[in-house]
Design a protein around this motif. Structure first.
Motif, PDB file in Angstrom:
ATOM      1  N   VAL A 186      -4.720  -2.195   2.180  1.00 51.46           N
ATOM      2  CA  VAL A 186      -5.308  -3.383   1.561  1.00 51.46           C
ATOM      3  C   VAL A 186      -4.693  -4.630   2.174  1.00 51.46           C
ATOM      4  CG1 VAL A 186      -5.509  -4.624  -0.637  1.00 51.46           C
ATOM      5  CG2 VAL A 186      -5.761  -2.127  -0.565  1.00 51.46           C
ATOM      6  N   PRO A 208      -6.247  -7.902  -4.919  1.00 53.89           N
ATOM      7  CA  PRO A 208      -7.414  -7.260  -4.305  1.00 53.89           C
ATOM      8  C   PRO A 208      -7.728  -5.905  -4.921  1.00 53.89           C
ATOM      9  CG  PRO A 208      -5.519  -7.152  -2.850  1.00 53.89           C
ATOM     10  CD  PRO A 208      -5.130  -8.034  -3.984  1.00 53.89           C
ATOM     11  N   PHE A 209      -9.031  -5.638  -5.091  1.00 54.24           N
ATOM     12  CA  PHE A 209      -9.525  -4.372  -5.632  1.00 54.24           C
ATOM     13  C   PHE A 209      -8.930  -4.080  -7.015  1.00 54.24           C
ATOM     14  CE2 PHE A 209      -9.419  -3.878  -0.925  1.00 54.24           C
ATOM     15  CZ  PHE A 209     -10.785  -3.919  -0.715  1.00 54.24           C
ATOM     16  N   GLY A 238     -12.035  -7.603  -2.528  1.00 55.62           N
ATOM     17  CA  GLY A 238     -10.858  -7.448  -1.694  1.00 55.62           C
ATOM     18  C   GLY A 238     -11.235  -7.101  -0.272  1.00 55.62           C
ATOM     19  N   ALA A 292      -9.802  -4.844   3.393  1.00 53.81           N
ATOM     20  CA  ALA A 292      -8.936  -3.725   3.780  1.00 53.81           C
ATOM     21  C   ALA A 292      -9.264  -3.251   5.182  1.00 53.81           C
ATOM     22  CB  ALA A 292      -9.101  -2.573   2.785  1.00 53.81           C
ATOM     23  N   LEU A 313      -7.526   3.849  -3.532  1.00 53.59           N
ATOM     24  CA  LEU A 313      -7.150   2.619  -4.220  1.00 53.59           C
ATOM     25  C   LEU A 313      -6.511   2.901  -5.581  1.00 53.59           C
ATOM     26  CD1 LEU A 313     -10.336   0.443  -3.528  1.00 53.59           C
ATOM     27  CD2 LEU A 313      -8.159   0.381  -2.292  1.00 53.59           C
ATOM     28  N   ARG A 332      -2.857   1.491  -4.389  1.00 57.76           N
ATOM     29  CA  ARG A 332      -3.146   0.561  -3.301  1.00 57.76           C
ATOM     30  C   ARG A 332      -1.914   0.403  -2.405  1.00 57.76           C
ATOM     31  NH1 ARG A 332      -4.924  -4.439  -6.958  1.00 57.76           N
ATOM     32  NH2 ARG A 332      -3.118  -3.583  -8.075  1.00 57.76           N
ATOM     33  N   PHE A 357      -0.518  -1.487   1.189  1.00 59.75           N
ATOM     34  CA  PHE A 357      -0.873  -2.702   1.904  1.00 59.75           C
ATOM     35  C   PHE A 357      -0.608  -2.574   3.394  1.00 59.75           C
ATOM     36  CE2 PHE A 357      -0.391  -3.982  -2.467  1.00 59.75           C
ATOM     37  CZ  PHE A 357      -1.411  -4.906  -2.640  1.00 59.75           C
TER      38      PHE A 357
END
Length: 348
Positions: free
Chosen positions: A38, A44-45, A60, A62, A140, A166, A168
């Protein structure tokens, strides 16, 4: 359009697709793979309840990595998406996963080119586990669906059912933000990540993440317990370990330390009389008692400290510091060596 992917649909990538998808994000994971994940920024999400059996996934961006041959797909979700889970199993709980998934007919059998947010269904079990992810799929959230869960029975308890999965990613050379899970290796020497409390740097030789800057090692220190007995004159004498404990330390990676000795020394027997408080080193490095490291007084009383720098030591070597004393004579006024403290500071 809700879910967009760049470099997927032949000849139909729009200007909006290009602007909204993170084309420039490229954190390597190996020679040919990109670290999927992500893109940080806001939440996000984000997952929020949309009903008894429904979950809303927020916007979001990704990167979704396929096989080595596929490469990585930049993906964006530009409007919230609502997903509905199937009813729970009759006997056991199961774990379903919410994921970003890319279908590419050049590499899979689905026969379509499409980026989606979808549910990857798990299997009911006494001890359920999250399902494996297909290729070109980024997990996610995990959702625990209780046995018998349905809209008519109260549905999924969202406050306890959600597991944030999630992870990153970042651009090449960037610092990878903390997300789900820290159990991954770095891709190259000198890569950085945020572990939630500080920075870590990947040491390829050690194959380990190491705190950056290196966590300072606290100084080691000992104090003199009893005054020097002054039973010998004209020679340097070690304090016993009981009278003044020794220090044994491991040389840091820098190969350098500061050593400080301090206290009171006095000898006023004659105008030429002296008293010394010193230390010597044994082990991976040797150094004798003497003028290079001690404090002294001549025909006087001195309260002082002496801090010296020693470098070129062998990293990882064990060194022991032994305090010592010396008086040239003992028969006059104010002859003592006392109140000592010995300290080692580690240079990072």
């Amino acid at each position: 359009m809700t879910v967009r992917s760049a470099w997927l649909l032949p000849l139909t990538q729009t200007r909006e697709d290009t602007r909204l998808t993170p084309v420039g994000t490229f954190a390597p994971e190996s020679e040919m793979r990109t670290r999927d994940g992500v893109i940080a920024g806001g939440n996000p999400f984000a997952a929020t309840s949309a009903g008894a059996m429904s979950l809303q996934i927020g916007v979001g961006r990704a990167q979704v990595q396929g096989t080595d041959a596929q490469g990585a797909y930049p993906v964006s979700v530009d409007a919230p998406t609502v997903l509905t889970f199937t009813d729970g199993e009759a006997q056991f709980a199961r774990i379903d996963s919410v994921a970003l998934r890319v279908y590419d007919q050049l590499f899979d059998q689905a026969g379509q080119n499409l980026a989606t947010v979808e549910i990857i269904r798990g299997t009911g079990a006494a001890t359920p586990t999250a399902p494996s992810m297909p290729s070109a799929c980024l997990r996610l959230w995990d959702v625990t669906v209780p046995p018998g869960a349905s809209a008519g029975t109260g549905g999924i308890p969202w406050s306890s059912a959600l597991g944030d999965r999630r992870r990153f990613t970042s651009a090449y050379g960037g610092i990878i933000p903390r997300g789900y899970g820290l159990a991954f290796n770095g891709a190259y020497d000198g890569q950085y990540r945020d572990n939630g409390t500080g920075l870590e740097r990947w040491n390829a030789a050690a194959k380990a993440w190491q705190a950056y800057p290196a966590t300072p090692t606290r100084p080691m220190s000992t104090k003199q317990v009893t005054a020097a007995p002054l039973t010998t004159t004209g020679a340097f004498v070690d304090f016993t370990a009981a009278a003044w404990p020794r220090i044994t330390f491991t040389v840091p990676p820098s190969g350098a330390v500061f050593v400080t000795v301090g206290g009171q020394v006095s000898n006023r027997s004659t105008s030429a009389s002296t008293a010394w408080m010193t230390w010597r080193a044994t082990g991976a490095y040797t150094e004798a008692h003497g003028a290079l490291n001690g404090i002294s007084a001549q025909a006087s009383r001195v309260i002082a400290s002496r801090r010296v720098y020693r470098d070129g030591l062998t990293p990882g070597g064990q060194i022991t510091l032994i305090p010592g004393w010396n008086v040239s004579s003992n028969g006059g006024t104010d002859v003592f060596v006392q109140d000592g403290q010995l300290t080692v500071e580690f240079v990072q």
